[in-house]
Design a protein around this motif. Structure first.
Motif, PDB file in Angstrom:
ATOM      1  N   GLY A 135      43.942 -21.685 -12.536  1.00 52.56           N
ATOM      2  CA  GLY A 135      43.135 -20.983 -11.540  1.00 52.56           C
ATOM      3  C   GLY A 135      41.688 -21.439 -11.559  1.00 52.56           C
ATOM      4  O   GLY A 135      41.385 -22.639 -11.497  1.00 52.56           O
ATOM      5  N   ARG A 136      40.784 -20.475 -11.679  1.00 49.99           N
ATOM      6  CA  ARG A 136      39.348 -20.800 -11.704  1.00 49.99           C
ATOM      7  C   ARG A 136      38.956 -21.579 -12.950  1.00 49.99           C
ATOM      8  O   ARG A 136      37.922 -22.251 -12.974  1.00 49.99           O
ATOM      9  N   ASP A 137      39.756 -21.472 -13.988  1.00 49.29           N
ATOM     10  CA  ASP A 137      39.488 -22.170 -15.248  1.00 49.29           C
ATOM     11  C   ASP A 137      40.304 -23.460 -15.271  1.00 49.29           C
ATOM     12  O   ASP A 137      41.472 -23.468 -15.623  1.00 49.29           O
ATOM     13  N   ARG A 138      39.668 -24.555 -14.881  1.00 48.57           N
ATOM     14  CA  ARG A 138      40.398 -25.826 -14.789  1.00 48.57           C
ATOM     15  C   ARG A 138      40.565 -26.491 -16.149  1.00 48.57           C
ATOM     16  O   ARG A 138      41.340 -27.438 -16.283  1.00 48.57           O
ATOM     17  N   GLY A 139      39.856 -26.008 -17.187  1.00 51.76           N
ATOM     18  CA  GLY A 139      39.881 -26.678 -18.485  1.00 51.76           C
ATOM     19  C   GLY A 139      39.027 -27.917 -18.444  1.00 51.76           C
ATOM     20  O   GLY A 139      38.091 -28.028 -17.648  1.00 51.76           O
ATOM     21  N   THR A 140      39.337 -28.882 -19.278  1.00 53.65           N
ATOM     22  CA  THR A 140      38.600 -30.134 -19.261  1.00 53.65           C
ATOM     23  C   THR A 140      39.150 -31.044 -18.161  1.00 53.65           C
ATOM     24  O   THR A 140      40.221 -30.795 -17.611  1.00 53.65           O
ATOM     25  N   ALA A 141      38.408 -32.096 -17.851  1.00 49.94           N
ATOM     26  CA  ALA A 141      38.836 -33.002 -16.781  1.00 49.94           C
ATOM     27  C   ALA A 141      38.424 -34.424 -17.123  1.00 49.94           C
ATOM     28  O   ALA A 141      37.386 -34.669 -17.748  1.00 49.94           O
ATOM     29  N   GLY A 142      39.271 -35.362 -16.724  1.00 49.90           N
ATOM     30  CA  GLY A 142      38.946 -36.771 -16.873  1.00 49.90           C
ATOM     31  C   GLY A 142      38.510 -37.336 -15.540  1.00 49.90           C
ATOM     32  O   GLY A 142      38.049 -36.611 -14.652  1.00 49.90           O
ATOM     33  N   GLN A 143      38.647 -38.632 -15.364  1.00 53.11           N
ATOM     34  CA  GLN A 143      38.271 -39.250 -14.098  1.00 53.11           C
ATOM     35  C   GLN A 143      39.250 -38.877 -12.992  1.00 53.11           C
ATOM     36  O   GLN A 143      38.865 -38.799 -11.822  1.00 53.11           O
ATOM     37  N   HIS A 144      40.507 -38.637 -13.357  1.00 50.82           N
ATOM     38  CA  HIS A 144      41.528 -38.385 -12.335  1.00 50.82           C
ATOM     39  C   HIS A 144      42.321 -37.093 -12.556  1.00 50.82           C
ATOM     40  O   HIS A 144      42.933 -36.600 -11.613  1.00 50.82           O
ATOM     41  N   LEU A 145      42.330 -36.585 -13.772  1.00 52.00           N
ATOM     42  CA  LEU A 145      43.222 -35.471 -14.110  1.00 52.00           C
ATOM     43  C   LEU A 145      42.465 -34.233 -14.551  1.00 52.00           C
ATOM     44  O   LEU A 145      41.379 -34.331 -15.140  1.00 52.00           O
ATOM     45  N   GLN A 146      43.073 -33.082 -14.288  1.00 49.22           N
ATOM     46  CA  GLN A 146      42.548 -31.811 -14.770  1.00 49.22           C
ATOM     47  C   GLN A 146      43.520 -31.214 -15.783  1.00 49.22           C
ATOM     48  O   GLN A 146      44.748 -31.290 -15.612  1.00 49.22           O
ATOM     49  N   GLU A 147      42.959 -30.600 -16.804  1.00 50.62           N
ATOM     50  CA  GLU A 147      43.782 -30.042 -17.874  1.00 50.62           C
ATOM     51  C   GLU A 147      44.786 -29.019 -17.355  1.00 50.62           C
ATOM     52  O   GLU A 147      45.958 -29.019 -17.747  1.00 50.62           O
ATOM     53  N   LYS A 148      44.345 -28.137 -16.482  1.00 51.96           N
ATOM     54  CA  LYS A 148      45.227 -27.047 -16.038  1.00 51.96           C
ATOM     55  C   LYS A 148      46.492 -27.566 -15.352  1.00 51.96           C
ATOM     56  O   LYS A 148      47.553 -26.935 -15.431  1.00 51.96           O
ATOM     57  N   THR A 149      46.383 -28.715 -14.697  1.00 54.29           N
ATOM     58  CA  THR A 149      47.546 -29.287 -14.012  1.00 54.29           C
ATOM     59  C   THR A 149      48.497 -29.944 -14.996  1.00 54.29           C
ATOM     60  O   THR A 149      49.724 -29.779 -14.913  1.00 54.29           O
ATOM     61  N   ILE A 150      47.938 -30.677 -15.956  1.00 54.03           N
ATOM     62  CA  ILE A 150      48.764 -31.349 -16.962  1.00 54.03           C
ATOM     63  C   ILE A 150      49.547 -30.317 -17.771  1.00 54.03           C
ATOM     64  O   ILE A 150      50.746 -30.481 -18.021  1.00 54.03           O
ATOM     65  N   THR A 151      48.874 -29.254 -18.190  1.00 55.74           N
ATOM     66  CA  THR A 151      49.527 -28.281 -19.069  1.00 55.74           C
ATOM     67  C   THR A 151      50.673 -27.563 -18.359  1.00 55.74           C
ATOM     68  O   THR A 151      51.714 -27.299 -18.971  1.00 55.74           O
ATOM     69  N   LEU A 152      50.497 -27.268 -17.071  1.00 50.86           N
ATOM     70  CA  LEU A 152      51.572 -26.587 -16.339  1.00 50.86           C
ATOM     71  C   LEU A 152      52.768 -27.513 -16.143  1.00 50.86           C
ATOM     72  O   LEU A 152      53.927 -27.098 -16.301  1.00 50.86           O
ATOM     73  N   ASN A 153      52.497 -28.776 -15.820  1.00 50.52           N
ATOM     74  CA  ASN A 153      53.589 -29.745 -15.683  1.00 50.52           C
ATOM     75  C   ASN A 153      54.369 -29.889 -16.990  1.00 50.52           C
ATOM     76  O   ASN A 153      55.604 -29.889 -17.007  1.00 50.52           O
ATOM     77  N   LEU A 154      53.641 -30.010 -18.083  1.00 49.13           N
ATOM     78  CA  LEU A 154      54.278 -30.169 -19.386  1.00 49.13           C
ATOM     79  C   LEU A 154      55.082 -28.932 -19.773  1.00 49.13           C
ATOM     80  O   LEU A 154      56.200 -29.040 -20.284  1.00 49.13           O
ATOM     81  N   ALA A 155      54.502 -27.763 -19.543  1.00 46.05           N
ATOM     82  CA  ALA A 155      55.181 -26.523 -19.904  1.00 46.05           C
ATOM     83  C   ALA A 155      56.521 -26.401 -19.179  1.00 46.05           C
ATOM     84  O   ALA A 155      57.527 -25.985 -19.772  1.00 46.05           O
ATOM     85  N   ASN A 156      56.542 -26.754 -17.912  1.00 43.32           N
ATOM     86  CA  ASN A 156      57.795 -26.690 -17.153  1.00 43.32           C
ATOM     87  C   ASN A 156      58.827 -27.675 -17.696  1.00 43.32           C
ATOM     88  O   ASN A 156      60.018 -27.363 -17.767  1.00 43.32           O
ATOM     89  N   ARG A 157      58.388 -28.871 -18.067  1.00 42.70           N
ATOM     90  CA  ARG A 157      59.311 -29.858 -18.628  1.00 42.70           C
ATOM     91  C   ARG A 157      59.883 -29.375 -19.958  1.00 42.70           C
ATOM     92  O   ARG A 157      61.082 -29.514 -20.229  1.00 42.70           O
ATOM     93  N   VAL A 158      59.016 -28.823 -20.813  1.00 41.62           N
ATOM     94  CA  VAL A 158      59.474 -28.300 -22.105  1.00 41.62           C
ATOM     95  C   VAL A 158      60.468 -27.160 -21.893  1.00 41.62           C
ATOM     96  O   VAL A 158      61.518 -27.097 -22.547  1.00 41.62           O
ATOM     97  N   ALA A 159      60.141 -26.261 -20.971  1.00 47.86           N
ATOM     98  CA  ALA A 159      61.009 -25.113 -20.711  1.00 47.86           C
ATOM     99  C   ALA A 159      62.395 -25.564 -20.267  1.00 47.86           C
ATOM    100  O   ALA A 159      63.418 -25.014 -20.711  1.00 47.86           O
ATOM    101  N   ASN A 160      62.462 -26.566 -19.401  1.00 54.26           N
ATOM    102  CA  ASN A 160      63.759 -27.047 -18.917  1.00 54.26           C
ATOM    103  C   ASN A 160      64.611 -27.618 -20.053  1.00 54.26           C
ATOM    104  O   ASN A 160      65.828 -27.402 -20.105  1.00 54.26           O
ATOM    105  N   ILE A 161      63.970 -28.336 -20.975  1.00 58.78           N
ATOM    106  CA  ILE A 161      64.714 -28.903 -22.113  1.00 58.78           C
ATOM    107  C   ILE A 161      65.244 -27.791 -23.004  1.00 58.78           C
ATOM    108  O   ILE A 161      66.416 -27.783 -23.397  1.00 58.78           O
ATOM    109  N   LEU A 162      64.383 -26.845 -23.332  1.00 61.37           N
ATOM    110  CA  LEU A 162      64.786 -25.770 -24.247  1.00 61.37           C
ATOM    111  C   LEU A 162      65.861 -24.881 -23.626  1.00 61.37           C
ATOM    112  O   LEU A 162      66.769 -24.416 -24.328  1.00 61.37           O
TER     113      LEU A 162
END
Length: 324
Positions: A135-162
């Motif tokens: 949401g309003r808290d994007r976390g850290t950001a690089g040149q192209h990526l935002q933390e909040k987007t990476i973490t949600l993508n990863l969490a969904n992938r982990v959840a599907n495996i488990l």
């Protein structure tokens, strides 16, 4: 016949209970000293009591038992557990040729890692995965990526495996929504989670810094990895200190095996999201978006799959370790 049975049965019961007591009793006396206001356990006594074989040189002390190998370094605040860097709460203390491990490290790292029994054995059915920020808290950001987007993508992938392994998996957030730190641990507690893993992305002013690190809650009375000052505060999450460490270790090792990333170690911190959870928990930092190579990896679906498999494998390996 009944008379004979009546005489034998008490002897059998005596053997069961007395034999059990002998097995449970520690056959090795643990020498200890007080230094810098804390108790320290003689490392060689601790190793012997846990059935480990010791080999040493002037630069290191290695403990081996079965497939497990731990390497400690005189006056250093880290060790290698099966080649994974583990930050100690305090440096290994040398008194002439005698190595002493802080009791907090002996209790919460060495014993759960090499011991055959854990203080807290528990079922693992429901796992809560926490995608950091949002949401309003994007976390850290690089040149192209935002933390909040990476973490949600990863969490969904982990959840599907488990879920494919039969676990009940829930996310603290499933969309790009703002969620406080307190609400994340409260959600895990409300859902009676058996495990809690929070996923984050790192950043550093030095753009050469890269790699993966995993945190568990600092034990009470100890100093966090990025601090030399002990803190006496005990939080709800400290009730599971040995399990917190084992979970963090398995997560770190499994992510490294999957990704071949740089090992920044298992560390201790008093992160708010870990302080109030009632189940074992850890926080993973999966890379540095401030580093060009790490950011490129984190933006790759193939690399995210490797990370997700690593996190899931860490949870599975932790679950297996409970059967010791």
């Amino acid at each position: 016949m009944r008379s004979l049975r009546n005489r034998i049965l008490p002897l059998l019961l005596f053997g069961v209970f007395f034999g059990s007591a002998l097995l449970d009793a520690a056959p090795v006396r643990l020498r200890s000293i007080w230094a810098s206001g804390r108790r320290n356990i003689h490392l060689l006594d601790g190793a012997s009591g846990l059935g480990a074989v010791v080999s040493r040189s002037s630069s290191q002390i290695a403990l081996s038992r079965g497939k497990e190998r731990l390497v400690f370094y005189p006056d250093r605040r880290y060790a290698l557990f099966n080649s994974v860097r583990v930050n100690l709460c305090y440096p290994l203390l040398m008194q002439k040729t005698n190595p002493y491990l802080a009791k907090v490290d002996y209790d919460n790292l060495l014993v759960p890692f090499l011991g055959t029994r854990l203080p807290y054995k528990h079922k693992i059915s429901r796992i809560v995965i926490d995608p950091g920020h949002g949401g309003r808290d994007r976390g850290t950001a690089g040149q192209h990526l935002q933390e909040k987007t990476i973490t949600l993508n990863l969490a969904n992938r982990v959840a599907n495996i488990l879920r494919a392994y039969g676990y009940k998996v829930e996310l603290t957030r499933t969309r790009d929504t703002t969620l406080s730190l307190g609400a994340r641990s409260a959600y895990a507690n409300k859902r009676d989670a058996d495990l809690f893993v929070s996923i984050h992305v790192n950043s550093a002013a030095d753009r050469s810094v890269r790699g993966i690190e995993t945190f568990c809650l600092t034990p009470e009375g100890a100093a966090s990895s990025n601090s030399g000052k002990p803190v006496a505060s005990r939080y709800t999450g400290n009730a599971k200190n040995p399990n917190n460490f084992l979970l963090a270790y398995h997560l770190q090792r499994s992510m490294l095996l999957q990704t071949k990333a740089s090992d920044r170690g298992v560390k201790f911190a008093r992160f708010a999201v870990l302080r109030d959870i009632r189940c074992p928990g850890a926080l993973v930092e999966v890379g540095f978006v401030s580093n060009r190579s790490d950011e490129a990896n984190l933006g790759s679906a193939a690399y995210q799959d490797k990370l997700a498999r690593g996190i899931a494998a860490g949870i599975l390996n932790y679950h297996r370790s409970l059967s010791r």
